[in-house]
Write a protein that holds these residues in place. Structure first.
Motif, PDB file in Angstrom:
ATOM      1  N   ASP A 274       0.063  24.476 -19.349  1.00  0.00           N
ATOM      2  CA  ASP A 274      -1.168  25.194 -19.023  1.00  0.00           C
ATOM      3  C   ASP A 274      -0.774  26.465 -18.269  1.00  0.00           C
ATOM      4  N   GLU A 275      -0.885  27.590 -18.939  1.00  0.00           N
ATOM      5  CA  GLU A 275      -0.439  28.850 -18.342  1.00  0.00           C
ATOM      6  C   GLU A 275      -1.246  29.208 -17.098  1.00  0.00           C
ATOM      7  N   GLU A 276      -2.556  28.981 -17.145  1.00  0.00           N
ATOM      8  CA  GLU A 276      -3.379  29.295 -15.977  1.00  0.00           C
ATOM      9  C   GLU A 276      -2.974  28.450 -14.780  1.00  0.00           C
ATOM     10  N   MET A 277      -2.710  27.180 -15.022  1.00  0.00           N
ATOM     11  CA  MET A 277      -2.293  26.304 -13.934  1.00  0.00           C
ATOM     12  C   MET A 277      -0.950  26.747 -13.381  1.00  0.00           C
ATOM     13  N   ASN A 278      -0.038  27.136 -14.257  1.00  0.00           N
ATOM     14  CA  ASN A 278       1.273  27.607 -13.827  1.00  0.00           C
ATOM     15  C   ASN A 278       1.143  28.848 -12.953  1.00  0.00           C
ATOM     16  N   ASN A 279       0.296  29.778 -13.372  1.00  0.00           N
ATOM     17  CA  ASN A 279       0.124  31.016 -12.610  1.00  0.00           C
ATOM     18  C   ASN A 279      -0.561  30.766 -11.263  1.00  0.00           C
ATOM     19  N   GLU A 280      -1.552  29.877 -11.273  1.00  0.00           N
ATOM     20  CA  GLU A 280      -2.266  29.593 -10.026  1.00  0.00           C
ATOM     21  C   GLU A 280      -1.383  28.867  -9.019  1.00  0.00           C
ATOM     22  N   LEU A 281      -0.579  27.921  -9.508  1.00  0.00           N
ATOM     23  CA  LEU A 281       0.321  27.213  -8.601  1.00  0.00           C
ATOM     24  C   LEU A 281       1.362  28.153  -8.006  1.00  0.00           C
ATOM     25  N   SER A 287      -7.590  26.314  -9.046  1.00  0.00           N
ATOM     26  CA  SER A 287      -9.044  26.324  -9.203  1.00  0.00           C
ATOM     27  C   SER A 287      -9.531  24.997  -9.760  1.00  0.00           C
ATOM     28  N   GLY A 288     -10.811  24.728  -9.533  1.00  0.00           N
ATOM     29  CA  GLY A 288     -11.386  23.472  -9.998  1.00  0.00           C
ATOM     30  C   GLY A 288     -11.381  23.350 -11.504  1.00  0.00           C
ATOM     31  N   THR A 289     -11.663  24.462 -12.203  1.00  0.00           N
ATOM     32  CA  THR A 289     -11.697  24.429 -13.664  1.00  0.00           C
ATOM     33  C   THR A 289     -10.326  24.108 -14.247  1.00  0.00           C
ATOM     34  N   THR A 290      -9.301  24.719 -13.693  1.00  0.00           N
ATOM     35  CA  THR A 290      -7.941  24.472 -14.176  1.00  0.00           C
ATOM     36  C   THR A 290      -7.524  23.036 -13.905  1.00  0.00           C
ATOM     37  N   PHE A 291      -7.856  22.544 -12.721  1.00  0.00           N
ATOM     38  CA  PHE A 291      -7.519  21.162 -12.371  1.00  0.00           C
ATOM     39  C   PHE A 291      -8.251  20.180 -13.279  1.00  0.00           C
ATOM     40  N   ASP A 292      -9.525  20.469 -13.579  1.00  0.00           N
ATOM     41  CA  ASP A 292     -10.298  19.611 -14.474  1.00  0.00           C
ATOM     42  C   ASP A 292      -9.650  19.540 -15.856  1.00  0.00           C
ATOM     43  N   ARG A 293      -9.263  20.692 -16.381  1.00  0.00           N
ATOM     44  CA  ARG A 293      -8.655  20.730 -17.710  1.00  0.00           C
ATOM     45  C   ARG A 293      -7.352  19.934 -17.733  1.00  0.00           C
ATOM     46  N   SER A 324      -0.064  12.212  -7.367  1.00  0.00           N
ATOM     47  CA  SER A 324       0.895  13.091  -6.694  1.00  0.00           C
ATOM     48  C   SER A 324       0.384  14.518  -6.598  1.00  0.00           C
ATOM     49  N   ILE A 325      -0.386  14.957  -7.596  1.00  0.00           N
ATOM     50  CA  ILE A 325      -0.946  16.312  -7.566  1.00  0.00           C
ATOM     51  C   ILE A 325      -2.171  16.363  -6.660  1.00  0.00           C
ATOM     52  N   VAL A 327      -2.828  14.777  -3.924  1.00  0.00           N
ATOM     53  CA  VAL A 327      -2.517  14.830  -2.489  1.00  0.00           C
ATOM     54  C   VAL A 327      -1.905  16.167  -2.086  1.00  0.00           C
ATOM     55  N   LEU A 328      -1.499  16.987  -3.061  1.00  0.00           N
ATOM     56  CA  LEU A 328      -0.925  18.294  -2.760  1.00  0.00           C
ATOM     57  C   LEU A 328      -1.996  19.377  -2.643  1.00  0.00           C
ATOM     58  N   LEU A 329      -3.216  19.067  -3.072  1.00  0.00           N
ATOM     59  CA  LEU A 329      -4.295  20.042  -2.995  1.00  0.00           C
ATOM     60  C   LEU A 329      -4.668  20.294  -1.539  1.00  0.00           C
ATOM     61  N   GLN A 330      -5.240  21.455  -1.303  1.00  0.00           N
ATOM     62  CA  GLN A 330      -5.690  21.807   0.054  1.00  0.00           C
ATOM     63  C   GLN A 330      -7.191  22.056   0.044  1.00  0.00           C
ATOM     64  N   PRO A 331      -7.979  21.177   0.640  1.00  0.00           N
ATOM     65  CA  PRO A 331      -7.540  19.913   1.263  1.00  0.00           C
ATOM     66  C   PRO A 331      -7.256  18.860   0.192  1.00  0.00           C
ATOM     67  N   PRO A 332      -6.421  17.883   0.495  1.00  0.00           N
ATOM     68  CA  PRO A 332      -6.110  16.842  -0.483  1.00  0.00           C
ATOM     69  C   PRO A 332      -7.343  15.998  -0.784  1.00  0.00           C
ATOM     70  N   LEU A 333      -7.389  15.439  -2.001  1.00  0.00           N
ATOM     71  CA  LEU A 333      -8.519  14.596  -2.378  1.00  0.00           C
ATOM     72  C   LEU A 333      -8.442  13.256  -1.656  1.00  0.00           C
ATOM     73  N   SER A 334      -9.577  12.762  -1.260  1.00  0.00           N
ATOM     74  CA  SER A 334      -9.632  11.429  -0.675  1.00  0.00           C
ATOM     75  C   SER A 334      -9.529  10.393  -1.802  1.00  0.00           C
ATOM     76  N   VAL A 335      -9.400   9.133  -1.401  1.00  0.00           N
ATOM     77  CA  VAL A 335      -9.313   8.069  -2.403  1.00  0.00           C
ATOM     78  C   VAL A 335     -10.583   8.022  -3.248  1.00  0.00           C
ATOM     79  N   ALA A 336     -11.731   8.173  -2.602  1.00  0.00           N
ATOM     80  CA  ALA A 336     -13.005   8.158  -3.331  1.00  0.00           C
ATOM     81  C   ALA A 336     -13.103   9.345  -4.294  1.00  0.00           C
TER      82      ALA A 336
END
Length: 388
Positions: A274-281, A287-293, A324-325, A327-336
Motif C-alpha cells: 500500500d503506497e499511501e500507507m508506506n508514505n504515511e508511515l 490516516s484512518g482511511t489508509t488503516f481501514d484499507r 502489533s500495528i 499498539v503502534l498508533l498514536q494513541p494506540p487502540l484499546s482492546v475494545a
C-alpha cells in the motif's frame, strides 16, 4: 530501449529469416505492389522481453513495455494485418496481449515495491486491469460500530466462528488429530512402545516451531487436501481484496519452503503493498482511511474462509500483525477498539468477497492449478467481466 518499428501488442510476429545478413524480411506484396518489411531488431527485442520475464527482471520487462507503448502511434512502422496469417503463432492477437500481462510474473523477485506499483499502473492505464482499485472507496461506507450482534445479523455467523483456531481444534485439523491419537492408541494397545519415537517427534515439532517458524509442519500439512484447499481459499481472499482495493500484489507464496527463503517462515502468504500507507508511515502518521484499507486486506483471508466454510481456521498471523500495528498508533487502540476494528474489517471484506464470489472462485481455481500471478489476475478480470 529503442525499437526500429512499432509493434502493436496484437500484432507480434516471428518472421522466417532468409539470410543471416538480411536486416529485414520481405513478405508478400500488398495490393498496391509495394513490399512490406518487418524489423528483425524489434523482434529480437521482444525476445529480450521474454528473457526478462523468465529472469523475473521487472525493471527490464517494464522498461521494454513502456518503450513499445511510446512507439505505438508510429503507424508507418506498424505491421500490416494482412501479413499476420503468414507469420506464425506469435502474431495471434490474444497471445500477443498475454505477453503484456506476463510483466506481473516478474514482480515476486522485485526489491523495489514502487516498480511493482508501476507495473500495475502501466497495465491499468492500457486497459488490462479495469477492476484494480475499483472499490478502494468502500472503506468510507457503512457504520463504524460493528457489535457481535450486528456481525451475526449481517453474516449469520457468531464472532467465535471468525476467530482463528489452533491446530486440532476444528475442521480438518481436528480430524487429523483424532486419527493421529487413534493410531497412537492402537499401537500402544498392541504392545508396541512408541514413547521414545513420540517424544522425538514432539521435540522435532517444537524445534521446527522455534527455529523454522513451523516450516516443516506447514510442508506436511500442505499435502493434506482439505488443509491445502483452505489455504488456497484464504490466500485468494487476501489477493482479491487487495486487488479490488488497489494494493499491488507482489506475489502469492503457497510453498512453505519458498516462504521460508523469502523471510515468511512456515507460512503461505500474499505479499501486497500500500503506497499511501508506506508514505504515511515514513512521515510518522497513519490516516484512518489508509488503516481501514490495510485492515480489510489483512482480514480478507479470515472472511474468505468464513464465506466458504462457515468458519475460519487460519489467520492467526494476520491477527498478530493487526495487534502489533494497532499498539503502534498514536494513541494506540484499546482492546475494545481493536475488537471493533477487527469486526468492521472482517464484515467489509466478507461483503466484498460475497459480491464477487465468482471472481474469488476463479482465483482459487487458478491458484489450485499452479498458475502464475498474471494468469490469476487475468482470471479475476474475466470472472468480473462475465458476472456483470
Amino acid at each position: 530501449m529503442a525499437l526500429c518499428c512499432s509493434l502493436h501488442p496484437h500484432h507480434i510476429v516471428f518472421p522466417q529469416i532468409l539470410h543471416p545478413r538480411q536486416n529485414f524480411v520481405t513478405s508478400r506484396r500488398p495490393p498496391h505492389g509495394k513490399p512490406r518489411t518487418v524489423s528483425r531488431r524489434a523482434l529480437r527485442e521482444w525476445q529480450e522481453y521474454e528473457d526478462a520475464v523468465k529472469r523475473k527482471d521487472l525493471s527490464g520487462a517494464l522498461r521494454f513495455l513502456k518503450s513499445k507503448e511510446a512507439l505505438q502511434d508510429n503507424k508507418d512502422n506498424s505491421i500490416p494485418t494482412d501479413l499476420l496469417p503468414d507469420l506464425g503463432w506469435f502474431a495471434d492477437a490474444s497471445s500477443a496481449t498475454f505477453r503484456d500481462w506476463e510483466v506481473l510474473d516478474t514482480c515476486l523477485n522485485a526489491d523495489d515495491m514502487r516498480l511493482v506499483a508501476g507495473a500495475y499502473g502501466f497495465l491499468k492505464k492500457r486497459g488490462f486491469l479495469p477492476n484494480f482499485g475499483k472499490f478502494s472507496s468502500i472503506v468510507l461506507e457503512g457504520p463504524r460500530e460493528v457489535t457481535p450482534s450486528v456481525l451475526k445479523s449481517s453474516t449469520g455467523l457468531e464472532v467465535s466462528k471468525l476467530s482463528p483456531k489452533k491446530w486440532g481444534q476444528s475442521g480438518s485439523s481436528k480430524v487429523a488429530l483424532l486419527c493421529f491419537l487413534g493410531g497412537v492408541s492402537l499401537l500402544l494397545s498392541l504392545g508396541i512402545d512408541i514413547r521414545v519415537n513420540l517424544a522425538a517427534l514432539l521435540g522435532l515439532a517444537y524445534a521446527d516451531s522455534i527455529y523454522l517458524g513451523g516450516t516443516c509442519f506447514a510442508v506436511v500439512s500442505s499435502f493434506w487436501p482439505p488443509c491445502r484447499r483452505r489455504i488456497l481459499v484464504h490466500e485468494a481472499g487476501h489477493l482479491l481484496v487487495a486487488y479490488l482495493m488497489g494494493c499491488p500484489i507482489r506475489g502469492v507464496i503457497l510453498d512453505p519452503i519458498v516462504a521460508m527463503q523469502m523471510g515468511t517462515q512456515g507460512q503461505a502468504g500474499t505479499q501486497f503493498w500500500d503506497e499511501e500507507m508506506n508514505n504515511e508511515l515514513a512521515e510518522g502518521r497513519l490516516s484512518g482511511t489508509t488503516f481501514d484499507r490495510y485492515c480489510m486486506v489483512l482480514f480478507a483471508g479470515i472472511a474468505a474462509e468464513a464465506l466458504v466454510y462457515g468458519e475460519a481456521e487460519g489467520g492467526e498471523n494476520d491477527e498478530n500483525l493487526f495487534r502489533s500495528i494497532s499498539v503502534l498508533l498514536q494513541p494506540p487502540l484499546s482492546v475494545a477498539q481493536m475488537s471493533n476494528q477487527a469486526r468492521w474489517s472482517v464484515l467489509q471484506s466478507y461483503n466484498l468477497l460475497k459480491w464477487h464470489k465468482q471472481a474469488h472462485r476463479a482465483a482459487v481455481k487458478a491458484l489450485e492449478t499452479g498458475n502464475s500471478l498474471s494468469v490469476v489476475i487475468r482470471r479475476i478480470e474475466e470472472a468480473m467481466s462475465t458476472s456483470r
